[in-house]
Scaffold this motif. Structure first.
Motif, PDB file in Angstrom:
ATOM      1  N   SER A 112       0.840  -1.148   0.001  1.00 22.35           N
ATOM      2  CA  SER A 112       0.131  -0.139  -0.141  1.00 22.35           C
ATOM      3  C   SER A 112       0.922   1.108   0.072  1.00 22.35           C
ATOM      4  CB  SER A 112      -0.920   0.097   1.003  1.00 22.35           C
ATOM      5  OG  SER A 112      -1.740   1.367   1.446  1.00 22.35           O
ATOM      6  N   ALA A 113       1.060   1.894  -1.173  1.00 20.49           N
ATOM      7  CA  ALA A 113       2.184   2.833  -1.300  1.00 20.49           C
ATOM      8  C   ALA A 113       1.858   4.102  -1.068  1.00 20.49           C
ATOM      9  CB  ALA A 113       2.682   3.012  -2.663  1.00 20.49           C
ATOM     10  N   LYS A 114       2.774   4.929  -0.901  1.00 24.77           N
ATOM     11  CA  LYS A 114       2.359   6.559  -0.670  1.00 24.77           C
ATOM     12  C   LYS A 114       1.480   7.204  -1.575  1.00 24.77           C
ATOM     13  CE  LYS A 114       6.933   7.229   1.629  1.00 24.77           C
ATOM     14  NZ  LYS A 114       8.249   8.124   1.644  1.00 24.77           N
ATOM     15  N   GLY A 115       1.807   6.539  -2.873  1.00 23.75           N
ATOM     16  CA  GLY A 115       0.812   7.180  -3.846  1.00 23.75           C
ATOM     17  C   GLY A 115      -0.741   6.988  -3.632  1.00 23.75           C
ATOM     18  N   ASP A 116      -1.206   5.787  -3.060  1.00 23.37           N
ATOM     19  CA  ASP A 116      -2.394   5.615  -2.718  1.00 23.37           C
ATOM     20  C   ASP A 116      -3.075   6.286  -1.851  1.00 23.37           C
ATOM     21  OD1 ASP A 116      -2.159   3.264  -4.139  1.00 23.37           O
ATOM     22  OD2 ASP A 116      -1.776   2.014  -2.374  1.00 23.37           O
ATOM     23  N   THR A 117      -2.253   7.625  -1.054  1.00 26.13           N
ATOM     24  CA  THR A 117      -3.060   8.568  -0.232  1.00 26.13           C
ATOM     25  C   THR A 117      -2.958   9.812  -0.914  1.00 26.13           C
ATOM     26  OG1 THR A 117      -0.686   8.965   1.100  1.00 26.13           O
ATOM     27  CG2 THR A 117      -1.860   7.216   1.670  1.00 26.13           C
ATOM     28  N   ALA A 118      -2.634  10.019  -2.301  1.00 27.01           N
ATOM     29  CA  ALA A 118      -2.484  11.247  -2.782  1.00 27.01           C
ATOM     30  C   ALA A 118      -3.959  11.802  -2.564  1.00 27.01           C
ATOM     31  CB  ALA A 118      -1.865  11.272  -4.041  1.00 27.01           C
ATOM     32  N   ALA A 119      -4.865  11.025  -2.923  1.00 27.47           N
ATOM     33  CA  ALA A 119      -6.157  12.010  -3.111  1.00 27.47           C
ATOM     34  C   ALA A 119      -6.961  12.307  -1.729  1.00 27.47           C
ATOM     35  CB  ALA A 119      -7.173  10.828  -3.809  1.00 27.47           C
TER      36      ALA A 119
END
Length: 706
Positions: A112-119
């Motif tokens: 579950s990468a950092k990019g999954d929290t960008a939104a």
């Protein structure tokens, strides 16, 4: 090999059941009457029923399939706090070793990468699990293991949403006795009127060990152009803070909370409020010298702009028109020249003269008022002229001439031409990037339609951003004192609006032009812009010059560094850099018009992710316990300085309901297989069934005959 017996009845099932009941009744009657051969007759009936059931011996050749264990590693921002990265790596290494010792087990890893929290959705751990499940058969899943701090924001409400029947376990990073403080934004404006202020509401929250209400804390409030303000607040108390809007565009306010001893992280100890400063409706005075085809183009454009209040007058009856009609019979409104150009001239942000020429309607003193309104009070004037600008009644031959950027030569060019953007125009925000201008190849003509008339002028000052027939100036922009002036030397912009010869970008051009005159911040020629996404800071410089000075960047800690920008396209210089500290960054540079400044906040991209960072077992426990799994705190071995952790032992179990306990976690042996071949052998059909039936009947007959 696997053996089994299957039945393929030769008659419908209801009929078979009826025959069975009748046979059972007959056998019971024979036994009750103690008839000789009753047992043999019952056996014969059973053989008949067995033949009708048509039993078949099924022999399968099976290949066993490996069980699959899914391990999802939480790589969200909160997992980068304190010693969690080292702890997470140690857990993964130890778990990988333990799972590798289990036979017939395949391990799949997901992140579950950092990019999954960008939104702004927080830690999406189950979204990463669902992605891993897309190519994993559910009947082979032996279990799922999460490596996380327990702060997960997409936990399903029930196990039915998981899509598999296997235990879920969680190995937690962090410790049970963590403590943290954060600032929660309760209410914040999204916009405000320039020159006014609005209140924001915040509260300081404590979570973890020792959390409580009422403790005093200190806040530092930073506003643009003002010294820092110190405020005292209490835990869980709502605090109102004034947010000023000194200018149009982006306004920033930052509130920082002092770091407490033993606090887990200070990354969520600050909050930044970003709101747009909007001006009150801009007032525009449009004066058309006569009715003409292009008059409605200006009117429609300005009326459709929600930010503009338009006052429009058209001169229908000039003074020299004398047809003998009595004044009291004319349905015309007198032009309120004194009210507009003397008493209330400062109420307008822009005055547009559309094909207007001096005919004695305005006294010369009013033109002088307009010139002083521009130079001394920051007003704006736009001359949208045609052949009227070239004649003896031109506005240039009035007291307006000192502020006009170009003088008429007296010549009117009447020939087809396409408006072209000049080299300086490609850098000016009014004409930069206009659709159809061939910005990639300036030597090619634009794709928009022709115009047919233009007044020839001789520019005395200002910037020529468009040229027309014979490469003569078509659009000239200039700054006079505190105000601005624009001169459009053709009255054929309406041809673009009508779509003649393909039309053109009249809406973009005329709207940008009017808003530049009214000092729209986004259309400033010399501008410094700072923006941030996470800890990536972007500096952008817009200019009309061929080179730009370096930008001095001030970090939240007071450090200053000089940044050189790279040319991206004509008029735009840009660079992106990584910063290490979250907080408010201030950029400064020098332009020909004076110093330029910009501010941006670099920090956490996902406020929800950092709103709760204390490790917890409470969020995942209800769902995990429903699956039979367990939540485990992992303990770091002090002797190994954080390189080793205590991970529960892993066991592969078959048919167990409880799959977790003190110091151990279980995986379910799914015993999955794939069938390679099948051999079917009839067991009681044909001659075999007939021979058995005849033998039993013969035995019954023999027994009765004795």
């Amino acid at each position: 090999m696997n053996w089994s017996i299957e039945f393929a009845p030769l008659v419908p099932t209801p009929l078979l059941w009826a025959a069975g009941i009748v046979a059972l009744a007959l056998a019971a009657l024979l036994v009750f009457r103690r008839s000789r051969g009753a047992l043999w007759r019952g056996a014969a009936l059973a053989a008949l029923l067995a033949a009708l059931l048509n039993p078949t011996l099924r022999q399968e050749e099976r290949e066993s399939l490996a069980n699959i264990a899914l391990v999802v590693v939480d790589e969200s921002t909160s997992q980068q706090i304190d010693k969690r990265p080292e702890q997470k790596a140690a857990i993964r290494s130890e778990l990988e070793a333990r799972l590798g010792k289990i036979e017939n087990l395949e391990v799949k890893w997901a992140v579950s990468a950092k990019g999954d929290t960008a939104a702004g959705q927080g830690t999406q751990l189950f979204a990463a699990l669902n992605t891993a499940l897309t190519n994993t058969p559910p009947d082979r899943i032996a279990g799922v293991v999460f490596i996380t701090d327990g702060q997960v924001h997409d936990i399903p409400k029930s196990t039915a949403a998981l899509g598999f029947d296997a235990p879920v376990h969680a190995l937690l990073t962090g410790t049970p006795n963590e403590f943290d403080r954060r600032i929660e934004t309760i209410e914040a404006p999204r916009y405000g009127l320039v020159g006014q202020s609005r209140d924001i509401e915040i509260a300081v929250r404590e979570t973890g060990k020792g959390a409580g209400s009422g403790k005093p804390v200190q806040l530092r409030v930073r506003r643009e152009g003002r010294p820092d303000e110190l405020r005292t607040a209490a835990i869980d108390e709502r605090v109102a803070i004034e947010m000023p809007f000194p200018h149009a565009g982006t306004n920033i306010l930052e509130v920082e909370l002092e770091t407490a001893p033993g606090e887990l992280t200070a990354a969520n100890n600050r909050v930044v409020i970003v709101a747009e400063g909007v001006r009150e409706n801009l007032r525009v005075l449009l004066v058309s010298g006569e009715p003409h085809a292009g008059e409605r183009t200006w009117r429609n454009l300005l009326k459709s702009d929600a930010a503009v209040d338009l006052v429009h007058f058209t001169i229908l009856r000039p003074p020299e028109k004398q047809d003998g009609t009595p004044i009291n019979q004319l349905s015309l409104i007198a032009f309120p020249t004194k009210e507009l150009f003397s008493d209330k001239i400062r109420d307008f942000d822009l005055i547009i003269f559309d094909r207007y020429e001096h005919r004695g309607i305005l006294q010369l003193a009013y033109y002088d008022n307009i010139a002083r309104y521009v130079e001394g009070h920051g007003g704006a004037v736009l001359i949208a002229a045609g052949n009227d600008y070239a004649g003896m009644t031109s506005l240039y031959r009035t007291p307006l001439s000192p502020i006009l950027p170009a003088a008429p030569t007296g010549r009117v060019l009447e020939e087809p031409f396409r408006a072209r953007i000049t080299e300086e125009g490609f850098r000016h925000p009014v004409t930069q990037g206009l659709q159809g201008a061939n910005t990639t190849n300036p030597d090619r003509p634009p794709t928009w339609g022709h115009w047919f008339r233009q007044a020839e002028v001789r520019p005395d000052r200002g910037r020529v951003v468009m040229q027309g027939a014979e490469d003569k100036p078509l659009l000239v922009l200039d700054r006079m004192g505190k105000g601005r002036v624009a001169l459009l030397t053709s009255d054929h912009a309406w041809l673009w609006a009508r779509g003649y010869d393909g039309g053109g970008p009249h809406t973009d051009l005329l709207r940008r032009l009017s808003h530049w005159l009214m000092k729209e911040p986004d259309l400033e020629e010399e501008r410094l812009i700072a923006s941030a996404r996470g800890l990536k800071l972007t500096l952008e410089r817009r200019t009309l010059e061929d080179a730009v000075a370096p930008v001095v960047l001030s970090a939240p800690g007071g450090e200053r560094q000089e940044i050189k920008l790279e040319r991206e396209r004509p008029g735009v210089w840009k660079t992106t850099l990584d910063v290490t500290l979250p907080g408010l960054y201030k950029a400064e540079t020098q332009a020909t018009s004076g110093p330029l400044t910009a501010v941006a906040h670099a920090g956490v991209e996902d406020p929800r992710e950092m709103s709760e960072v204390v490790a917890t077992d409470q969020k995942l426990k209800p769902l995990i316990e429903q699956t039979g799994g367990g939540v485990f705190w992992t303990r770091t071995d002090p002797a190994s300085a954080g390189s080793s952790v205590t991970v529960p032992r892993v066991t592969l179990m078959s048919g167990a309901r409880v799959l977790a306990g003190s110091g151990w976690m279980g995986l379910s042996d799914r015993e999955a297989f794939v069938t390679k071949g099948v051999n079917l052998t009839p067991m009681f059909t044909g001659l075999l069934a007939l021979a058995a039936l005849l033998a039993l009947l013969a035995m019954a007959w023999w027994r009765e005959g004795r």
